[in-house]
Design a protein around this motif. Structure first.
Motif, PDB file in Angstrom:
ATOM      1  N   LYS A 137      14.062 132.045  68.673  1.00  0.00           N
ATOM      2  CA  LYS A 137      13.684 131.483  69.977  1.00  0.00           C
ATOM      3  C   LYS A 137      14.100 130.030  70.071  1.00  0.00           C
ATOM      4  O   LYS A 137      13.876 129.242  69.151  1.00  0.00           O
ATOM      5  CB  LYS A 137      12.175 131.610  70.187  1.00  0.00           C
ATOM      6  CG  LYS A 137      11.716 133.018  70.529  1.00  0.00           C
ATOM      7  CD  LYS A 137      10.211 133.072  70.729  1.00  0.00           C
ATOM      8  CE  LYS A 137       9.767 134.486  71.060  1.00  0.00           C
ATOM      9  NZ  LYS A 137       8.293 134.589  71.185  1.00  0.00           N
ATOM     10  N   GLY A 138      14.717 129.687  71.189  1.00  0.00           N
ATOM     11  CA  GLY A 138      15.179 128.329  71.403  1.00  0.00           C
ATOM     12  C   GLY A 138      16.545 128.041  70.813  1.00  0.00           C
ATOM     13  O   GLY A 138      17.132 126.996  71.082  1.00  0.00           O
ATOM     14  N   ARG A 139      17.056 128.974  70.014  1.00  0.00           N
ATOM     15  CA  ARG A 139      18.378 128.776  69.405  1.00  0.00           C
ATOM     16  C   ARG A 139      19.401 129.800  69.889  1.00  0.00           C
ATOM     17  O   ARG A 139      20.578 129.485  70.028  1.00  0.00           O
ATOM     18  CB  ARG A 139      18.275 128.861  67.873  1.00  0.00           C
ATOM     19  CG  ARG A 139      17.348 127.838  67.257  1.00  0.00           C
ATOM     20  CD  ARG A 139      17.460 127.817  65.741  1.00  0.00           C
ATOM     21  NE  ARG A 139      17.088 129.110  65.139  1.00  0.00           N
ATOM     22  CZ  ARG A 139      17.935 129.842  64.403  1.00  0.00           C
ATOM     23  NH1 ARG A 139      19.179 129.447  64.193  1.00  0.00           N
ATOM     24  NH2 ARG A 139      17.513 130.994  63.875  1.00  0.00           N
ATOM     25  N   THR A 182      20.643 132.840  72.730  1.00  0.00           N
ATOM     26  CA  THR A 182      20.526 133.260  74.122  1.00  0.00           C
ATOM     27  C   THR A 182      21.299 134.549  74.333  1.00  0.00           C
ATOM     28  O   THR A 182      22.484 134.631  74.004  1.00  0.00           O
ATOM     29  CB  THR A 182      21.071 132.179  75.075  1.00  0.00           C
ATOM     30  OG1 THR A 182      20.386 130.946  74.847  1.00  0.00           O
ATOM     31  CG2 THR A 182      20.878 132.606  76.527  1.00  0.00           C
TER      32      THR A 182
END
Length: 116
Positions: free
Chosen positions: A65-67, A69
């Protein structure tokens, strides 16, 4: 028949980025949730991310998550996974997958190696 062909893997330095792509054929792509999974050497295959048929809903395993997509293009029958800030826990063979009528289909996978 269902075909999934992944590409874009390779060698990247820590904190680097890669963009994986999966070309799908043999089914109505726009109707199905698409997923990315990964399998590190000697370990089980694990789910990484998924995207709804219309692309509006995405989900990720906590470690990415956050890295990472996930995105899709229903006109081109492709699903992509953008990987940023890669760390030493990320190397694996990455597979795109789809569940159709109770059967899961995977491509051949694409290898990611993280090394300085």
């Amino acid at each position: 028949q269902v075909q999934l062909v992944e590409s874009g893997g390779g060698l990247v330095q820590p904190r680097g980025s890669l963009r994986l792509s999966c070309a799908a054929s043999g089914f109505r792509f726009s109707l199905y949730t698409m997923k990315w999974d990964r399998q590190a050497l000697g370990k089980e295959r694990l789910w990484v991310a998924s995207i709804s048929p219309d692309g509006r809903s995405t989900h990720y395993t906590d470690s990415v998550k956050g890295r990472f997509t996930i995105d899709r293009d229903n006109d081109k029958n492709t699903v992509v996974l953008q990987l940023n800030s890669l760390i030493t826990e990320d190397p694996a063979v990455y597979f795109c997958s789809v569940l159709i009528f109770g059967s899961t289909f995977w491509g051949q996978g694409t290898q990611i190696t993280v090394s300085s």
